[in-house]
Scaffold this motif. Structure first.
Motif, short mmCIF file in Angstrom:
data_model
loop_
_atom_site.label_atom_id
_atom_site.label_comp_id
_atom_site.label_asym_id
_atom_site.label_seq_id
_atom_site.Cartn_x
_atom_site.Cartn_y
_atom_site.Cartn_z
N CYS A 1 0.85 -1.19 0.00
CA CYS A 1 0.00 0.00 0.00
C CYS A 1 0.89 1.25 0.00
CB CYS A 1 -0.94 -0.02 1.20
SG CYS A 1 -0.15 0.28 2.79
N PRO A 2 0.30 2.42 -0.20
CA PRO A 2 1.09 3.66 -0.23
C PRO A 2 1.88 3.92 1.06
CG PRO A 2 -1.08 4.06 -1.16
CD PRO A 2 -1.10 2.67 -0.58
N LYS A 3 1.46 3.33 2.18
CA LYS A 3 2.19 3.52 3.43
C LYS A 3 3.28 2.47 3.63
CE LYS A 3 -1.45 5.99 5.69
NZ LYS A 3 -2.13 6.31 6.92
N ASP A 4 3.63 1.78 2.55
CA ASP A 4 4.69 0.76 2.55
C ASP A 4 4.40 -0.43 3.47
OD1 ASP A 4 6.16 2.07 0.62
OD2 ASP A 4 7.22 3.28 2.10
N CYS A 5 3.15 -0.78 3.60
CA CYS A 5 2.78 -2.01 4.30
C CYS A 5 2.57 -3.10 3.25
CB CYS A 5 1.48 -1.83 5.08
SG CYS A 5 1.61 -0.70 6.45
N PHE A 6 3.03 -4.30 3.55
CA PHE A 6 2.77 -5.44 2.68
C PHE A 6 1.55 -6.18 3.22
CE2 PHE A 6 7.31 -5.06 1.53
CZ PHE A 6 7.20 -5.14 0.16
N TRP A 7 0.81 -6.78 2.31
CA TRP A 7 -0.40 -7.53 2.63
C TRP A 7 -0.31 -8.90 2.01
CZ3 TRP A 7 -3.95 -4.94 5.63
CH2 TRP A 7 -3.71 -3.58 5.78
N SER A 8 -0.80 -9.92 2.71
CA SER A 8 -0.71 -11.26 2.16
C SER A 8 -1.90 -12.11 2.58
CB SER A 8 0.59 -11.94 2.60
OG SER A 8 0.85 -13.08 1.80
N PHE B 1 2.08 -6.54 7.08
CA PHE B 1 3.48 -6.43 7.50
C PHE B 1 3.92 -4.98 7.31
CE2 PHE B 1 2.81 -10.69 5.89
CZ PHE B 1 3.38 -11.49 6.86
N TRP B 2 4.66 -4.47 8.26
CA TRP B 2 5.20 -3.11 8.13
C TRP B 2 6.65 -3.10 8.58
CZ3 TRP B 2 3.14 -4.77 12.54
CH2 TRP B 2 3.67 -4.33 13.74
N GLY B 3 7.41 -2.19 7.98
CA GLY B 3 8.83 -2.09 8.28
C GLY B 3 9.13 -0.97 9.24
N ASN B 4 10.14 -1.20 10.07
CA ASN B 4 10.59 -0.19 11.02
C ASN B 4 12.11 -0.29 11.09
OD1 ASN B 4 10.96 1.63 13.05
ND2 ASN B 4 9.96 0.42 14.64
N GLN B 5 12.79 0.67 10.48
CA GLN B 5 14.25 0.73 10.47
C GLN B 5 14.87 -0.59 9.97
OE1 GLN B 5 15.36 1.98 14.41
NE2 GLN B 5 14.69 4.07 14.04
#
Length: 106
Positions: free
Chosen positions: A30-37, A58-62
């Motif tokens: 998505c535009p907020k850089d979250c992955f979906w599965s 899923f979301w990234g943090n550093q």
């Protein structure tokens, strides 16, 4: 978030990692850089206080990625339409289910 609103995985860590890799490879992002599965067989991947969960976020943090199964009833936990449409096109879910997901009714 109160513990009563948290979700838990019901799949193994290996399956969780496979869900992340599938999201990354298919670019279900998505535009907020979250992955979906989603599982290829649309199997349950987690649970929360309300019931079974079928979608992972899923979301990234550093540089570290974190993920959890989500309920699409919460607007922030609804996958992007592009991912839902791809799941329909790949016959992972039926169009009717995709429409319900997009509306937060699933």
């Amino acid at each position: 978030m109160p513990i009563s609103q948290k979700s838990q995985w019901s799949v193994t860590e290996v399956e969780e990692t496979a869900l992340f890799e599938k999201a990354r490879v298919n670019e279900w992002i998505c535009p907020k850089d979250c992955f979906w599965s989603i599982d290829d067989n649309f199997d349950v991947i987690g649970i929360d206080a309300v019931g079974d969960l079928f979608v992972a976020k899923f979301w990234g943090n550093q540089g570290e990625w974190h993920g959890f199964p989500v309920s699409m009833k919460r607007q922030l936990d609804r996958p992007p339409t592009s991912a839902i449409n791809d799941w329909v096109n790949k016959n992972i879910i039926r169009k009717r289910i995709g429409n319900k997901m997009a509306q937060g009714q699933f």
